[in-house]
Design a protein around this motif. Sequence first.
Motif, PDB file in Angstrom:
ATOM      1  N   GLY A  19       0.780  -1.226   0.000  1.00  0.00           N
ATOM      2  CA  GLY A  19       0.000   0.000   0.000  1.00  0.00           C
ATOM      3  C   GLY A  19       0.811   1.275   0.000  1.00  0.00           C
ATOM      4  O   GLY A  19       0.250   2.367   0.078  1.00  0.00           O
ATOM      5  N   LEU A  20       2.140   1.181  -0.097  1.00  0.00           N
ATOM      6  CA  LEU A  20       2.974   2.376  -0.010  1.00  0.00           C
ATOM      7  C   LEU A  20       2.926   3.194  -1.288  1.00  0.00           C
ATOM      8  O   LEU A  20       2.903   2.656  -2.404  1.00  0.00           O
ATOM      9  CB  LEU A  20       4.421   1.987   0.292  1.00  0.00           C
ATOM     10  N   SER A  21       2.968   4.497  -1.133  1.00  0.00           N
ATOM     11  CA  SER A  21       3.040   5.405  -2.273  1.00  0.00           C
ATOM     12  C   SER A  21       4.434   5.380  -2.877  1.00  0.00           C
ATOM     13  O   SER A  21       5.387   4.854  -2.276  1.00  0.00           O
ATOM     14  CB  SER A  21       2.711   6.831  -1.826  1.00  0.00           C
ATOM     15  N   ALA A  22       4.570   5.971  -4.058  1.00  0.00           N
ATOM     16  CA  ALA A  22       5.879   6.036  -4.710  1.00  0.00           C
ATOM     17  C   ALA A  22       6.869   6.805  -3.845  1.00  0.00           C
ATOM     18  O   ALA A  22       8.047   6.426  -3.730  1.00  0.00           O
ATOM     19  CB  ALA A  22       5.744   6.681  -6.086  1.00  0.00           C
ATOM     20  N   ALA A  23       6.401   7.891  -3.218  1.00  0.00           N
ATOM     21  CA  ALA A  23       7.286   8.682  -2.365  1.00  0.00           C
ATOM     22  C   ALA A  23       7.760   7.874  -1.163  1.00  0.00           C
ATOM     23  O   ALA A  23       8.925   7.967  -0.754  1.00  0.00           O
ATOM     24  CB  ALA A  23       6.574   9.955  -1.906  1.00  0.00           C
ATOM     25  N   SER A  24       6.871   7.067  -0.602  1.00  0.00           N
ATOM     26  CA  SER A  24       7.255   6.243   0.542  1.00  0.00           C
ATOM     27  C   SER A  24       8.258   5.176   0.125  1.00  0.00           C
ATOM     28  O   SER A  24       9.222   4.891   0.848  1.00  0.00           O
ATOM     29  CB  SER A  24       6.016   5.584   1.153  1.00  0.00           C
ATOM     30  N   ARG A  25       8.069   4.599  -1.040  1.00  0.00           N
ATOM     31  CA  ARG A  25       9.009   3.594  -1.519  1.00  0.00           C
ATOM     32  C   ARG A  25      10.392   4.195  -1.753  1.00  0.00           C
ATOM     33  O   ARG A  25      11.416   3.583  -1.430  1.00  0.00           O
ATOM     34  CB  ARG A  25       8.473   2.959  -2.801  1.00  0.00           C
ATOM     35  N   THR A  26      10.431   5.404  -2.316  1.00  0.00           N
ATOM     36  CA  THR A  26      11.707   6.077  -2.552  1.00  0.00           C
ATOM     37  C   THR A  26      12.434   6.333  -1.238  1.00  0.00           C
ATOM     38  O   THR A  26      13.643   6.103  -1.117  1.00  0.00           O
ATOM     39  CB  THR A  26      11.473   7.402  -3.305  1.00  0.00           C
ATOM     40  N   ALA A  27      11.701   6.817  -0.228  1.00  0.00           N
ATOM     41  CA  ALA A  27      12.302   7.082   1.080  1.00  0.00           C
ATOM     42  C   ALA A  27      12.806   5.796   1.710  1.00  0.00           C
ATOM     43  O   ALA A  27      13.871   5.767   2.343  1.00  0.00           O
ATOM     44  CB  ALA A  27      11.290   7.767   1.991  1.00  0.00           C
ATOM     45  N   LEU A  28      12.064   4.712   1.536  1.00  0.00           N
ATOM     46  CA  LEU A  28      12.452   3.444   2.121  1.00  0.00           C
ATOM     47  C   LEU A  28      13.706   2.879   1.445  1.00  0.00           C
ATOM     48  O   LEU A  28      14.585   2.302   2.107  1.00  0.00           O
ATOM     49  CB  LEU A  28      11.287   2.463   2.006  1.00  0.00           C
ATOM     50  N   GLU A  29      13.806   3.070   0.133  1.00  0.00           N
ATOM     51  CA  GLU A  29      14.988   2.590  -0.594  1.00  0.00           C
ATOM     52  C   GLU A  29      16.252   3.335  -0.169  1.00  0.00           C
ATOM     53  O   GLU A  29      17.354   2.771  -0.195  1.00  0.00           O
ATOM     54  CB  GLU A  29      14.759   2.753  -2.093  1.00  0.00           C
ATOM     55  N   ALA A  30      16.096   4.616   0.236  1.00  0.00           N
ATOM     56  CA  ALA A  30      17.248   5.424   0.629  1.00  0.00           C
ATOM     57  C   ALA A  30      17.599   5.277   2.107  1.00  0.00           C
ATOM     58  O   ALA A  30      18.621   5.809   2.563  1.00  0.00           O
ATOM     59  CB  ALA A  30      16.971   6.896   0.317  1.00  0.00           C
TER      60      ALA A  30
END
Length: 399
Positions: A19-30
Amino acid sequence: MSEAPWLTIIGLGEDGLKGLSAASRTALEAAEIVIGPSRHLALIGDMPCETRAWPVPFSDGIAPLLDLQGRQVVVFASGDPFWFGAGGTLARHLAPEEWQSLPGPSSFSLAANVLGWSLEQVTCHGLHAAPLTRLRPYLAPDSRIIVLLRDGAAVPELAVYLSDEGFGQSEMIVLEALGGSRERVTRVRADALQTGGFDHPVCVAVQVAGEGSALPLASGRPDAWFDADGQITKQPVRAMTLAALAPQRHELLWDIGGGSGSIAIEWLLAHPTCEAISFERRADRAARISANATRLGVDRLSVVEGGAPHALEAQAKPQAVFIGGGLSADLLHWLERHLEPGTRLVANAVTLETESLLLQAQQRRGGSLTRLELSAAEPLGSKRGWKSSYPIVQWSACL
């Protein structure tokens, strides 16, 4: 160009990473470090970066988090972190440029969409660590309430509380793990719920029904709502006293000589942002004030056992003061010297001696004097007559 914040708060739902947004996925990857409750870490599975479980109690995790400044950190919270979530607590410890929040759907929004309830017509409560009595001011037939609870065991406790207050006919809609694969919806009447068996995370929607008494909205609630030993500002006088005190949002009241706490409690009932301190020298009455406040849903009332003015000295300055007991010349002079300009002061006098003090205070500081004379119809032989109470002189002034 400003630097990216080192802390990202991500609202995680019961569907985990799906359910994560694209912005949340980007933050999680970093992220270099991901921190969250054990339940959330289990939802996301293995991560390429370091993961840490947030400790219990929640406050124990603040200092270790702040020590990570300078690294890229993600903290998981449930749904919308700033609606009965961890976001507000974390933000108080950080500068605005240090953090960002990427919310998910809140439990309240998910519940409303399951039920078809318009959220603007619902009262929402987070009672993870708060007593169920917080609901008391909102219990009235046809009211709709959504409550976040600490765990599944709290669901039958809520049912018992509703039944004990006379609202056992209320429909409870128990919503478990909303938005995830374990989502379950159970409808049951409060007085028919016998056992638990509900899993965390859980919230309960309540369609209030029953013959219980609804707490009136206007100041001057009936005396029967307050446990008292006779030391209470009676209903009509209390209504006029609250009108003179004129509660406003975010204001603090000093209730000096609390008695039963009725003035401070009604002040707090005026708005959720109102605060109050009740000062009472007798231990039994101080305990009674706390019990009354908790039972009527305003356990945020601070009760200080001690006499004025000594007990007042270390307290935050109020915007309004009521003197219901212990009125003396020394107390009035202390208040005049120590209160901030513009503080509203209301004092009630019954005896000739205290009435004289208020007459002198009004001559010295201005304000208004009002004499309250009340009579009630009572049996007089085979008929009825008016029985007068002692007149009360009320001084109201802005210092």
